[in-house]
Design a protein around this motif. Structure first.
Motif, mmCIF file in Angstrom:
data_model
loop_
_atom_site.group_PDB
_atom_site.id
_atom_site.type_symbol
_atom_site.label_atom_id
_atom_site.label_comp_id
_atom_site.label_asym_id
_atom_site.label_seq_id
_atom_site.Cartn_x
_atom_site.Cartn_y
_atom_site.Cartn_z
ATOM 1 N N ASP A 150 0.855 -1.181 0.000
ATOM 2 C CA ASP A 150 0.000 0.000 0.000
ATOM 3 C C ASP A 150 0.892 1.233 0.000
ATOM 4 N N PRO A 151 0.847 2.063 -1.040
ATOM 5 C CA PRO A 151 1.711 3.247 -1.091
ATOM 6 C C PRO A 151 1.521 4.203 0.080
ATOM 7 N N ARG A 152 0.405 4.113 0.767
ATOM 8 C CA ARG A 152 0.198 4.979 1.927
ATOM 9 C C ARG A 152 1.150 4.652 3.066
ATOM 10 N N GLU A 153 1.810 3.501 2.991
ATOM 11 C CA GLU A 153 2.785 3.118 4.013
ATOM 12 C C GLU A 153 4.221 3.443 3.616
ATOM 13 N N TYR A 154 4.430 3.893 2.386
ATOM 14 C CA TYR A 154 5.798 4.119 1.915
ATOM 15 C C TYR A 154 6.548 5.137 2.771
ATOM 16 N N ALA A 155 5.912 6.258 3.075
ATOM 17 C CA ALA A 155 6.601 7.298 3.841
ATOM 18 C C ALA A 155 6.935 6.812 5.252
ATOM 19 N N ASN A 156 6.056 6.008 5.830
ATOM 20 C CA ASN A 156 6.343 5.450 7.157
ATOM 21 C C ASN A 156 7.532 4.501 7.100
ATOM 22 N N ASP A 157 7.612 3.696 6.025
ATOM 23 C CA ASP A 157 8.759 2.809 5.867
ATOM 24 C C ASP A 157 10.050 3.620 5.747
ATOM 25 N N LEU A 158 9.998 4.690 4.978
ATOM 26 C CA LEU A 158 11.191 5.521 4.825
ATOM 27 C C LEU A 158 11.587 6.155 6.149
ATOM 28 N N ALA A 159 10.615 6.642 6.894
ATOM 29 C CA ALA A 159 10.918 7.241 8.195
ATOM 30 C C ALA A 159 11.598 6.226 9.116
ATOM 31 N N ALA A 160 11.103 4.990 9.105
ATOM 32 C CA ALA A 160 11.704 3.947 9.934
ATOM 33 C C ALA A 160 13.134 3.667 9.495
ATOM 34 N N LEU A 161 13.386 3.680 8.181
ATOM 35 C CA LEU A 161 14.731 3.420 7.677
ATOM 36 C C LEU A 161 15.680 4.564 8.028
ATOM 37 N N VAL A 162 15.222 5.792 7.855
ATOM 38 C CA VAL A 162 16.063 6.948 8.199
ATOM 39 C C VAL A 162 16.429 6.914 9.676
ATOM 40 N N GLN A 183 12.030 8.884 -8.086
ATOM 41 C CA GLN A 183 11.642 8.642 -9.468
ATOM 42 C C GLN A 183 10.221 8.101 -9.514
ATOM 43 N N SER A 184 9.345 8.733 -10.293
ATOM 44 C CA SER A 184 8.006 8.224 -10.576
ATOM 45 C C SER A 184 7.268 7.837 -9.290
ATOM 46 N N MET A 185 6.995 6.531 -9.072
ATOM 47 C CA MET A 185 6.295 6.095 -7.868
ATOM 48 C C MET A 185 6.977 6.593 -6.602
ATOM 49 N N GLY A 186 8.306 6.670 -6.627
ATOM 50 C CA GLY A 186 9.033 7.149 -5.464
ATOM 51 C C GLY A 186 8.653 8.556 -5.063
ATOM 52 N N GLY A 187 8.056 9.309 -5.993
ATOM 53 C CA GLY A 187 7.611 10.657 -5.656
ATOM 54 C C GLY A 187 6.515 10.667 -4.616
ATOM 55 N N TRP A 188 5.678 9.633 -4.594
ATOM 56 C CA TRP A 188 4.673 9.535 -3.539
ATOM 57 C C TRP A 188 5.357 9.405 -2.184
ATOM 58 N N THR A 189 6.409 8.598 -2.129
ATOM 59 C CA THR A 189 7.191 8.460 -0.903
ATOM 60 C C THR A 189 7.807 9.789 -0.506
ATOM 61 N N GLY A 190 8.418 10.465 -1.482
ATOM 62 C CA GLY A 190 9.136 11.699 -1.195
ATOM 63 C C GLY A 190 8.248 12.823 -0.732
ATOM 64 N N VAL A 191 7.149 13.068 -1.427
ATOM 65 C CA VAL A 191 6.246 14.158 -1.043
ATOM 66 C C VAL A 191 5.660 13.907 0.339
ATOM 67 N N GLU A 192 5.201 12.676 0.568
ATOM 68 C CA GLU A 192 4.566 12.390 1.856
ATOM 69 C C GLU A 192 5.569 12.401 2.998
ATOM 70 N N TYR A 193 6.789 11.923 2.764
ATOM 71 C CA TYR A 193 7.809 11.973 3.807
ATOM 72 C C TYR A 193 8.191 13.418 4.130
ATOM 73 N N ALA A 194 8.377 14.221 3.097
ATOM 74 C CA ALA A 194 8.761 15.620 3.313
ATOM 75 C C ALA A 194 7.696 16.373 4.102
ATOM 76 N N LEU A 195 6.436 16.052 3.864
ATOM 77 C CA LEU A 195 5.350 16.706 4.601
ATOM 78 C C LEU A 195 5.176 16.110 5.998
#
Length: 277
Positions: A76-88, A101-113
């Motif tokens: 679920d892409p809604r979990e991508y930013a949470n996964d990134l936060a956990a990794l950081v 890149q492309s799909m990764g932009g959903w991760t990036g925008v949501e993480y930045a916000l």
């Protein structure tokens, strides 16, 4: 001549419902790379090799993408930013530069916000992420429906010629080895419906462009002039609504400029990183 390659480690991060594969290469200020729907952590080979001598490069595979695992029901892409936060946090990276890149932009925008002020610089390549092109300014918004119709026809024609739309005809003809490699990476990920992920991404695409101003970071949109997946003019329309953002276009590139025109892409990112914050 003595040469020592940058250090590299590859590991897995346990999440409550999946495991995230990641690789850390080099040392220095951190850059995190978020791949697209047809990729995985290996997609960034040309960027990691270039930046690792001067930066800590972290490439990871989104949940479900090889060799990360997927939760039941698929990613679920809604979990991508949470996964990134956990990794950081797991790696103790602190503030980061984020290249998407492309799909990764959903991760990036949501993480930045999610973490305002914690992203030093954000690169959105061939993507607007969860920012909605249907809410961009005119006259570009009025061009969107026609472009989408023509692009859909072009993608259908590409598939009929065994060309991946994420690569495009120019890459397939001029750089067949790169097109072949991209296709091999794409096929590494199995076990779930990528179109279902794409649909979930569409459901998330509701933010007006001005929302990204709240992230408090500089933004570089990199558009491919021949992109038939994401409207290349969307970035030009959104940038004026996001303070500290600008657009660079690679006219000859399709959807995957980072793969197809790596030297040009890397130079744009490096120049962006060198700009004062």
């Amino acid at each position: 001549m003595d040469f020592t390659a940058p250090p590299r480690q590859r590991q897995m991060l346990d999440r409550p419902d999946c495991r995230i594969a990641y690789e850390v290469s080099g040392s220095g200020p951190p850059i995190v790379f978020a791949h697209g729907l047809g990729g995985c952590y290996m997609s960034w080979w040309q960027q990691v090799a270039y930046f690792a001598p001067r930066h800590t490069c972290v490439s990871f595979s989104h949940r479900g993408f090889f060799p990360s695992t997927a939760p039941e029901g698929g990613p679920d892409p809604r979990e991508y930013a949470n996964d990134l936060a956990a990794l950081v946090d797991h790696l103790g990276l602190g503030d980061i530069t984020l290249v998407c890149q492309s799909m990764g932009g959903w991760t990036g925008v949501e993480y930045a916000l999610m973490r305002p002020g914690r992203v030093r610089k954000l690169v959105l390549a061939a993507t607007t992420g969860s920012l909605d092109p249907r809410q961009m300014r005119e006259p570009e918004r009025g061009r969107l429906a026609g472009w989408a119709r023509d692009a859909a026809e072009a993608r259908t024609a590409m598939l009929g010629r065994n060309i991946l739309p994420a690569c495009g005809p120019a890459m397939a003809e001029a750089q067949p080895a790169l097109h072949h490699l991209y296709a091999q990476m794409d096929k590494l990920t199995t076990g779930f419906d990528k179109e279902a992920v794409r649909a979930r991404m569409g459901e998330m695409r509701r933010r007006p462009p001005a929302d990204l101003a709240a992230a408090g970071c500089q933004v570089l949109f990199i558009a491919g002039g021949r992109d038939q997946v994401i409207a290349p003019f969307a970035a030009e329309a959104m940038a004026p609504e996001i303070p500290g953002s600008r657009v660079a276009t690679i006219p000859a590139a399709g959807h995957s400029a980072y793969f197809e025109h790596a030297a040009t892409f890397n130079a744009l990112v490096e120049a962006f990183l060198a700009e004062p914050a």
